[in-house]
Design an enzyme around this catalytic site. Structure first.
Site, short mmCIF file in Angstrom:
data_model
loop_
_atom_site.label_atom_id
_atom_site.label_comp_id
_atom_site.label_asym_id
_atom_site.label_seq_id
_atom_site.Cartn_x
_atom_site.Cartn_y
_atom_site.Cartn_z
N GLU A 149 0.83 -1.20 0.00
CA GLU A 149 0.00 0.00 0.00
C GLU A 149 0.87 1.26 0.00
OE1 GLU A 149 -4.20 -0.70 1.94
OE2 GLU A 149 -3.05 0.65 3.23
N LYS A 156 -14.12 0.33 -3.69
CA LYS A 156 -15.18 0.72 -2.75
C LYS A 156 -16.30 1.45 -3.49
CE LYS A 156 -12.17 1.36 1.24
NZ LYS A 156 -11.56 2.35 2.14
N HIS A 196 7.62 -26.85 -0.82
CA HIS A 196 6.97 -27.99 -1.47
C HIS A 196 5.82 -27.54 -2.37
CE1 HIS A 196 9.23 -30.97 0.95
NE2 HIS A 196 9.36 -29.90 1.72
O1 PA5 Z 1 -3.69 1.36 5.74
C1 PA5 Z 1 -4.82 1.78 5.54
O2 PA5 Z 1 -5.09 2.98 5.59
C2 PA5 Z 1 -5.97 0.84 5.28
O3 PA5 Z 1 -5.59 -0.46 5.08
C3 PA5 Z 1 -6.89 0.86 6.46
O4 PA5 Z 1 -6.19 0.49 7.59
C4 PA5 Z 1 -8.08 -0.05 6.28
O5 PA5 Z 1 -8.73 0.24 5.08
C5 PA5 Z 1 -9.05 0.10 7.43
O6 PA5 Z 1 -9.44 1.42 7.54
P1 PA5 Z 1 -10.20 1.94 8.82
O7 PA5 Z 1 -9.32 1.75 9.99
O8 PA5 Z 1 -10.46 3.38 8.53
O9 PA5 Z 1 -11.47 1.13 8.93
#
Ligand code: PA5
Length: 446
Positions: free
Chosen positions: A288, A423, A309
């Site tokens: 990310e 989303k 394996h």
């Molecule tokens: O790193 C990030 O920003 C995302 O992976 C969030 O952690 C994830 O989408 C969860 O978001 P939230 O804590 O707002 O529910």
């Protein structure tokens, strides 16, 4: 302490090239330390170990643990996804007895289970089967407070807890971890009177394991959070060093050097199943942070010897775009010898008197040499043993190296614009108000 060994890259990156990347990494570190780079409003994670050790946060989490213990709570449902899930899951998998749930003596701590990290109806139904049998409490974690997966799971769990224990008692059995002011979860927690822990605005989800997001579940599970923060603190200091001896500089420099030689995929390797979720946490952190603008090393993970394996053939012999980063654990926390068998039908008496872990270590060494011969460079990260201290050190080390590495790559390591695309489509397809036009356009394509 996390030690970096780059010997497995010697035949791939020469010293002069590596030194040039160290210079680039040091320049990126400077940007990170001076907070002058992209995403500099999301650097609150940098000093979390030192700040948290000087705060009441761990004690506040212990107060929730003690309250729930007094109520006989034996199951805690921790709801969250992505950065609001993977750190705690990783820590609990690494530190827990792997068969603890099946043991007669299950220990004192409540069982921790996770929800809100998927949208599977079967998962939720089966989770409710368990919750109904147990004395349950819930931690709901969402920084934004608007993420669909945890919100759906929480709606179901909240209803059950309120119906079973009553509204007033439910307010004592539900804790929210969320943003301090915005978002639906914050509003709901205030209205219902839940105990609430704050995720600061300047810490992004994937960098939040050392905030209440990770700390509360880890404390509830009975682990030594102070030791974890102390391990992280050691790396907070080591990874701030402005020299080539800084382990985060070494890791960031080498993985970027390899990336620019065409090693586009980095596989995080562990030789202990307890570290499987370290790979999952690390993949989110690096994927990310770096996967944007058409750039970024693709993070993958395997667990050896298990996956030798299944994936071993590809790694040894497939497309030569791979590098490996191996998390080496120097000492096992448990001991078991292989004994002599007079019949020796399996031919394994040459292992007599050796520890199982020695076989694992030789598998690791043999694999390293084979993979290097096969064109896969290897970065080695070692910790002495799996415990809270070293896990905290790994968390901080990877976070700092990620910030440095992202800046070396030329991206903003602290945003995640690409996460929004699915989303929007999902909301449109589910009929969320405001998404009507997008729904029409999507349906026309199906
Ligand atoms: O790193 C990030 O920003 C995302 O992976 C969030 O952690 C994830 O989408 C969860 O978001 P939230 O804590 O707002 O529910």
């Amino acid at each position: 302490m996390v030690k970096v060994n780059l010997g497995g890259c010697n035949s791939f990156v020469n010293e002069a090239d590596y030194e040039a990347y160290v210079e680039k990494a040091l320049a990126a570190l400077e940007v990170l330390e001076n907070e002058t780079g992209a995403g500099n409003d999301f650097l609150g994670w940098k000093h979390l170990p030192s700040e948290t050790l000087n705060s009441t946060l761990v004690a506040d989490c212990e107060a929730i643990r003690d309250l729930w213990k007094s109520k006989g709570v034996d199951l805690v449902v921790v709801i969250g996804i992505g950065g609001s899930y993977l750190g705690a899951k990783c820590a609990l998998e690494a530190l827990s007895h792997q068969f603890g749930k099946q043991l007669k003596n299950k220990g004192e701590a409540p069982e921790i289970v996770f929800a809100g990290q998927n949208l599977s109806e079967e998962y939720m139904c089966e989770l409710m089967d368990l919750v109904q049998e147990r004395n349950a409490a819930c931690v709901v974690i969402s920084k934004s407070g608007t993420t669909t997966e945890p919100a759906v799971a929480f709606r179901l769990i909240k209803k059950y807890i309120e119906e079973k224990y009553g509204k007033a008692e439910a307010a004592e059995r539900i804790v929210a971890v969320t943003d301090k002011a915005r978002g639906a979860l914050k509003g709901l927690a205030t209205q219902e009177g839940y105990n609430t822990f704050v995720i600061e605005d300047n810490v992004g989800g994937r960098f939040s394991v050392l905030t209440p997001v990770g700390i509360l579940p880890i404390v509830l599970a009975g682990f030594d959070m102070k030791a974890m923060l102390e391990g992280a603190l050691e790396m907070e200091k080591a990874c701030a060093e402005k020299c080539g001896c800084n382990p985060a500089i070494q890791y960031a420099a080498m993985r970027n050097a390899l990336y620019n030689q065409g090693k586009k995929i980095e596989i995080l390797v562990a030789y202990n199943p307890k570290l499987t979720f370290l790979g999952e946490w690390w993949k989110q952190l690096y994927g990310e942070s770096e996967g944007k603008n058409g750039l970024g090393i693709f993070p993958a993970s395997v667990n050896f010897t298990t996956d030798l394996h299944s994936m071993g053939q590809y790694i040894q012999d497939g497309e030569r775009t791979l590098m490996e980063t191996v998390v080496t654990v120097e000492k096992s926390n448990r001991s078991m010898l292989i004994e002599n068998d007079p019949q020796n039908l399996d031919g394994l008496n040459f292992l007599t008197g050796k520890h199982v872990e020695e076989c694992n270590a030789m598998a690791e060494l043999g694999t390293k040499l084979a993979h290097i011969d096969g064109g896969v460079p290897q970065i080695s990260l070692s910790i002495e043993r799996i415990n809270e201290y070293n896990l905290g050190a790994l968390f901080y080390f990877f976070e700092k190296a990620c910030g440095i590495s992202g800046y070396m790559l030329g991206v903003n390591p602290f945003d995640q614009p690409g996460v929004e695309a699915y989303k929007k489509n999902m909301f449109a397809l589910l009929g969320k108000p405001g998404y009507e036009a997008q729904a029409e356009a999507l349906k026309a394509r199906l």
